[in-house]
Design a protein around this motif. Structure first.
Motif, short mmCIF file in Angstrom:
data_model
loop_
_atom_site.label_atom_id
_atom_site.label_comp_id
_atom_site.label_asym_id
_atom_site.label_seq_id
_atom_site.Cartn_x
_atom_site.Cartn_y
_atom_site.Cartn_z
N ASN A 271 0.82 -1.21 0.00
CA ASN A 271 0.00 0.00 0.00
C ASN A 271 0.86 1.26 0.00
O ASN A 271 0.40 2.36 0.33
N SER A 272 2.13 1.11 -0.38
CA SER A 272 3.09 2.23 -0.32
C SER A 272 2.67 3.41 -1.20
O SER A 272 2.86 4.57 -0.82
N LYS A 273 2.12 3.12 -2.36
CA LYS A 273 1.81 4.19 -3.31
C LYS A 273 0.73 5.13 -2.78
O LYS A 273 0.90 6.35 -2.82
N ILE A 274 -0.36 4.58 -2.26
CA ILE A 274 -1.42 5.45 -1.77
C ILE A 274 -0.97 6.22 -0.54
O ILE A 274 -1.29 7.41 -0.38
N LYS A 275 -0.18 5.60 0.33
CA LYS A 275 0.30 6.32 1.52
C LYS A 275 1.27 7.43 1.13
O LYS A 275 1.23 8.52 1.71
N LYS A 276 2.10 7.18 0.14
CA LYS A 276 3.02 8.21 -0.34
C LYS A 276 2.25 9.39 -0.91
O LYS A 276 2.55 10.56 -0.61
N GLY A 279 0.63 11.31 1.74
CA GLY A 279 1.57 11.87 2.71
C GLY A 279 1.36 11.34 4.12
O GLY A 279 1.51 12.09 5.09
N ILE A 280 1.05 10.06 4.24
CA ILE A 280 0.83 9.47 5.56
C ILE A 280 1.81 8.32 5.77
O ILE A 280 2.23 7.66 4.82
N LYS A 281 2.13 8.07 7.04
CA LYS A 281 3.07 7.01 7.37
C LYS A 281 2.35 5.69 7.64
O LYS A 281 2.79 4.63 7.20
N ASN A 282 1.25 5.78 8.38
CA ASN A 282 0.50 4.58 8.74
C ASN A 282 -1.00 4.81 8.60
O ASN A 282 -1.48 5.93 8.76
N LEU A 283 -1.72 3.74 8.32
CA LEU A 283 -3.18 3.80 8.29
C LEU A 283 -3.71 3.80 9.73
O LEU A 283 -3.00 3.43 10.66
N PRO A 284 -4.95 4.22 9.93
CA PRO A 284 -5.48 4.34 11.29
C PRO A 284 -5.46 3.05 12.09
O PRO A 284 -5.23 3.06 13.30
N TYR A 285 -5.74 1.91 11.43
CA TYR A 285 -5.81 0.63 12.13
C TYR A 285 -4.71 -0.30 11.63
O TYR A 285 -4.52 -0.45 10.42
N SER A 286 -4.01 -0.95 12.56
CA SER A 286 -3.08 -2.00 12.18
C SER A 286 -3.89 -3.23 11.78
O SER A 286 -5.09 -3.33 12.08
N SER A 287 -3.24 -4.19 11.12
CA SER A 287 -3.94 -5.42 10.75
C SER A 287 -4.52 -6.11 11.98
O SER A 287 -5.67 -6.56 11.97
N LYS A 288 -3.73 -6.19 13.03
CA LYS A 288 -4.18 -6.88 14.25
C LYS A 288 -5.38 -6.17 14.87
O LYS A 288 -6.37 -6.82 15.25
N GLU A 289 -5.34 -4.85 14.95
CA GLU A 289 -6.45 -4.09 15.54
C GLU A 289 -7.72 -4.28 14.74
O GLU A 289 -8.81 -4.51 15.29
N GLY A 290 -7.60 -4.20 13.41
CA GLY A 290 -8.77 -4.36 12.56
C GLY A 290 -9.34 -5.76 12.63
O GLY A 290 -10.56 -5.95 12.69
N LEU A 291 -8.46 -6.76 12.64
CA LEU A 291 -8.92 -8.15 12.68
C LEU A 291 -9.59 -8.47 14.02
O LEU A 291 -10.61 -9.16 14.06
N ILE A 292 -9.04 -7.97 15.12
CA ILE A 292 -9.65 -8.20 16.42
C ILE A 292 -11.04 -7.58 16.47
O ILE A 292 -12.00 -8.19 16.99
N LYS A 293 -11.19 -6.39 15.92
CA LYS A 293 -12.50 -5.74 15.88
C LYS A 293 -13.50 -6.58 15.09
O LYS A 293 -14.65 -6.75 15.49
N THR A 294 -13.04 -7.13 13.97
CA THR A 294 -13.90 -7.99 13.15
C THR A 294 -14.25 -9.26 13.91
O THR A 294 -15.42 -9.66 13.95
N LEU A 295 -13.27 -9.92 14.49
CA LEU A 295 -13.49 -11.19 15.17
C LEU A 295 -14.43 -11.05 16.36
O LEU A 295 -15.27 -11.93 16.61
#
Length: 299
Positions: A271-276, A279-295
């Motif tokens: 996802n480097s292209k869209i973040k570049k 102008g952002i370094k990280n998306l709001p949710y990490s994979s683990k945070e998003g997956l835990i919310k889903t689970l």
């Protein structure tokens, strides 16, 4: 701001509608099953979010031509109407499978598209058509290629895996070592909102994925933690498992070759292209945070 959304009754559509409504944006549902849908393209709107399409059928029972009629032909018809409208932005939700069914290293936007399935080829042919059209001045086209999307309320392979762990059934595919990219619906909403609000962005193709990848075995651990259960992993011979999956291609058992592939293959998306560009370094949710919310929503 008004947004026209096709496929608004689906999982992604419902979430985008709710997200933009919270942001004070008006959304307009557009059903392409309505024979008079073309009249809605004349309304005063700012963007079309084209989500409607035929999803990849892991049971392999769909007629191939249906993919092209829905994913390609309807997209072409909708895009042609967009070109002569006063709407600025067109978002076509394609798929990473429009580029590659398997990934050896990391999939980025520079990889030459070679889709193999009817689903992937229908999405790619739609991409090729709209990319070959001349955009009138002031209009923008964004082709979005998400990987596997998840979030509260979404049913799919994550739910299948969740139910295996919930029933205290040992995970029998632990011998398969893989890494997969996922996409939280919250990160998807954030990215679409960010693109729409960046007037300086030009037309482009973007992969959508969470920042970090996760293995299926790690997923089993996450699910077990969510359910407060002991992790149970069985490392059964992959060759034996593949034989069982082949039987599932012809018999009504839970595992077939397509589902095995989805559960065990590596598929890492950059996802480097869209973040570049944002102008952002990280998306709001990490994979683990998003997956835990889903689970947690499955309980």
């Amino acid at each position: 701001m008004k947004l026209i959304i096709t496929g608004s009754s689906g999982f992604v559509g419902q979430n985008l509608k709710a997200f933009f409504t919270e942001k004070g944006r008006e959304t307009i549902d557009l059903s392409l099953r309505d024979p008079n849908w073309g009249s809605k393209i004349t309304v005063d709107a700012d963007a079309i979010l084209h989500l409607a399409g035929k999803a990849h059928d892991v049971s392999n029972t769909s007629v191939e031509q249906e993919y092209f009629q829905i994913n390609r032909d309807l997209t072409i018809e909708l895009f042609d109407k967009f070109l002569v409208s006063n709407i600025r932005d067109f978002f076509f939700f394609s798929s990473v499978k429009a580029v590659a069914d398997t990934v050896d290293n990391v999939l980025d936007e520079e990889l030459i598209a070679k889709p193999l399935t009817a689903y992937g080829r229908s999405k790619r042919e739609a991409e090729e058509y709209i990319l070959n059209q001349t955009l009138p001045e002031g209009k923008r086209l964004f082709i979005i290629r998400p990987c596997m999307i998840h979030g509260p309320g979404n049913k799919g392979n994550l739910n299948l895996l969740y139910n295996v762990v919930k029933k205290n059934i040992p995970w029998p595919l632990a011998a398969f070592q893989n890494k997969r990219s996922f996409l939280s619906i919250d990160n998807l909403n954030y990215l679409i909102h960010s693109i729409i609000n960046r007037d300086e962005l030009c037309s482009n193709i973007y992969n959508f994925a969470d920042d970090d990848e996760v293995s299926t075995n790690e997923l089993v651990h996450l699910i077990s933690e969510t359910l407060n259960k002991k992790v149970k992993l069985w490392a059964i011979s992959p060759s034996f498992i593949k034989i069982i999956a082949r039987f599932g291609d012809f018999l009504p058992i839970p595992l077939n070759s397509e589902r095995l592939k989805k559960l065990t293959e590596s598929y890492v998306v950059s996802n480097s292209k869209i973040k570049k560009d944002l102008g952002i370094k990280n998306l709001p949710y990490s994979s683990k945070e998003g997956l835990i919310k889903t689970l947690r929503s499955f309980g």
